[in-house]
Write an enzyme that holds these catalytic residues in place. Sequence first.
Site, PDB file in Angstrom:
ATOM      1  N   LYS A  92       0.860  -1.190   0.000  1.00 42.85           N
ATOM      2  CA  LYS A  92       0.000   0.000   0.000  1.00 42.85           C
ATOM      3  C   LYS A  92       0.892   1.235   0.000  1.00 42.85           C
ATOM      4  CE  LYS A  92      -3.058   2.596   3.113  1.00 42.85           C
ATOM      5  NZ  LYS A  92      -3.698   2.604   4.449  1.00 42.85           N
ATOM      6  N   LYS A 148      -9.914  13.004   8.401  1.00 45.25           N
ATOM      7  CA  LYS A 148      -9.365  12.658   9.700  1.00 45.25           C
ATOM      8  C   LYS A 148      -9.289  13.904  10.582  1.00 45.25           C
ATOM      9  CE  LYS A 148      -6.200   9.100   7.870  1.00 45.25           C
ATOM     10  NZ  LYS A 148      -6.685   7.926   8.625  1.00 45.25           N
ATOM     11  N   ARG A 185      -7.599  -0.372   1.221  1.00 46.12           N
ATOM     12  CA  ARG A 185      -8.125  -1.632   0.681  1.00 46.12           C
ATOM     13  C   ARG A 185      -8.552  -1.473  -0.775  1.00 46.12           C
ATOM     14  NH1 ARG A 185     -12.541  -1.619   5.294  1.00 46.12           N
ATOM     15  NH2 ARG A 185     -10.678  -0.741   6.248  1.00 46.12           N
TER      16      ARG A 185
END
Length: 440
Positions: free
Chosen positions: A212, A224, A302
Amino acid sequence: MPLVTAMDAADLTLSFVTPDGGRLTRDLSGGEVRLTARHEDGDQAAALHPAGAAEAREVGAALMRLARELKATRVRVPASEHAAALAAAALAEDWRDARYRQATPAPVQLFVEGLGADEQARIEALGAGLTLARDLVSAPANVLNPATLAREARTLEAHGVDVDVWDGDDIAARGMNLLAAVAAGSATGPRLIRATLPSRGEAHTVVALVGKGITFDTGGYSIKPAAGMVNMKSDMGGAAAVLGAVRALAALRALIPEGVEVRAYVAAAENMVGPDALRPGDVYRAANGLHVEITNTDAEGRLVLADTLTVACEEGATELVDLATLTGVKVSALGNDIAALFSSDAALTARLKAAAQDAGEHVWELPLHQPYLKTYRKGTVADLKNSDMQPAGASIKAALFLGQFVTRPWAHLDIAGNATREEHATGWGVGTLVEYVLAR
């Protein structure tokens, strides 16, 4: 830190002692290094004989911390059964990123008696891989973005590695719409990096190491908080580990089993906010044909891995290992020292566990509990959604999501929290991957 083969005089000399070695050392504990004497011509330190490789690593790291404290630049260590583990840990502990400081520490020379030439070559190769990984993780996001990460990957060509890079148009042509969507909010755009270490002889095994490479993660529109964003330059710790492993393996290619080809795949993107950024509720078609609804733009890792795992399988990988700083709840479960291991293949699991132990890194297997995936299929207009917004079992569910994009034996290492320690990059995973490939 240079690892030297001879030393006339040392600023700091280590001695191994027994537990009853005298007033200064009788209460030493395993792995501890204690300063015992200071002289004008060099200081003396003591440690117990390491009982194993793990204890030797503790001694090596502690010795380097003491050397920094004393400003010693020449360190001598006597021969021991676990000299290689001690030396490797000492070299790793000595690393500091001084690229952005005016004052830089003097380099430390380390001489470990009894260290063979082959052992030294292996330690130096691993050290080169760790340094690359740590330099990448430590670089700020205004220095390292997907384009500059690709340029850094191309430096591996000088070591006999074949490096290919695809940009946005190539990625779109491959149907990697998840990777493209994550990068859409960034002016830099995505990159797919493939670094190949060709096999000796005809390849019968293709090991894909997938990382990643989110060079900075704002969380996107699922933004965030400030405290959770400040360290997000390290969200490419998986990419750094696989590139660092290839750097080390390039120097050790004679030890890679004949017929084993190694390919590192890096999905590089910035997860930013902008007029083209992906939004909650958007639906994208993945490279394997599945449609994914975005419920959380901060569950982006992901997504980029899903497309990259698909491509690695399509290009002939016989087994895959991915590394990713993927889920915060992994840190809650296992802390920062232990990586979570998920695997679809028992033999691959056993090899990775053995490799981690040999490297002095720690993994713990968690289950791929299939019923948990049901929540990613409920309440969506697509085949899958990328998050159910529930922290319970989130690391398992993220791994199950990735499993929908692989067709070969596969393992996933969630290294959230492992990539940095006390604000310093660790290079976690380089050692495990190197040992895994060499033992393949």
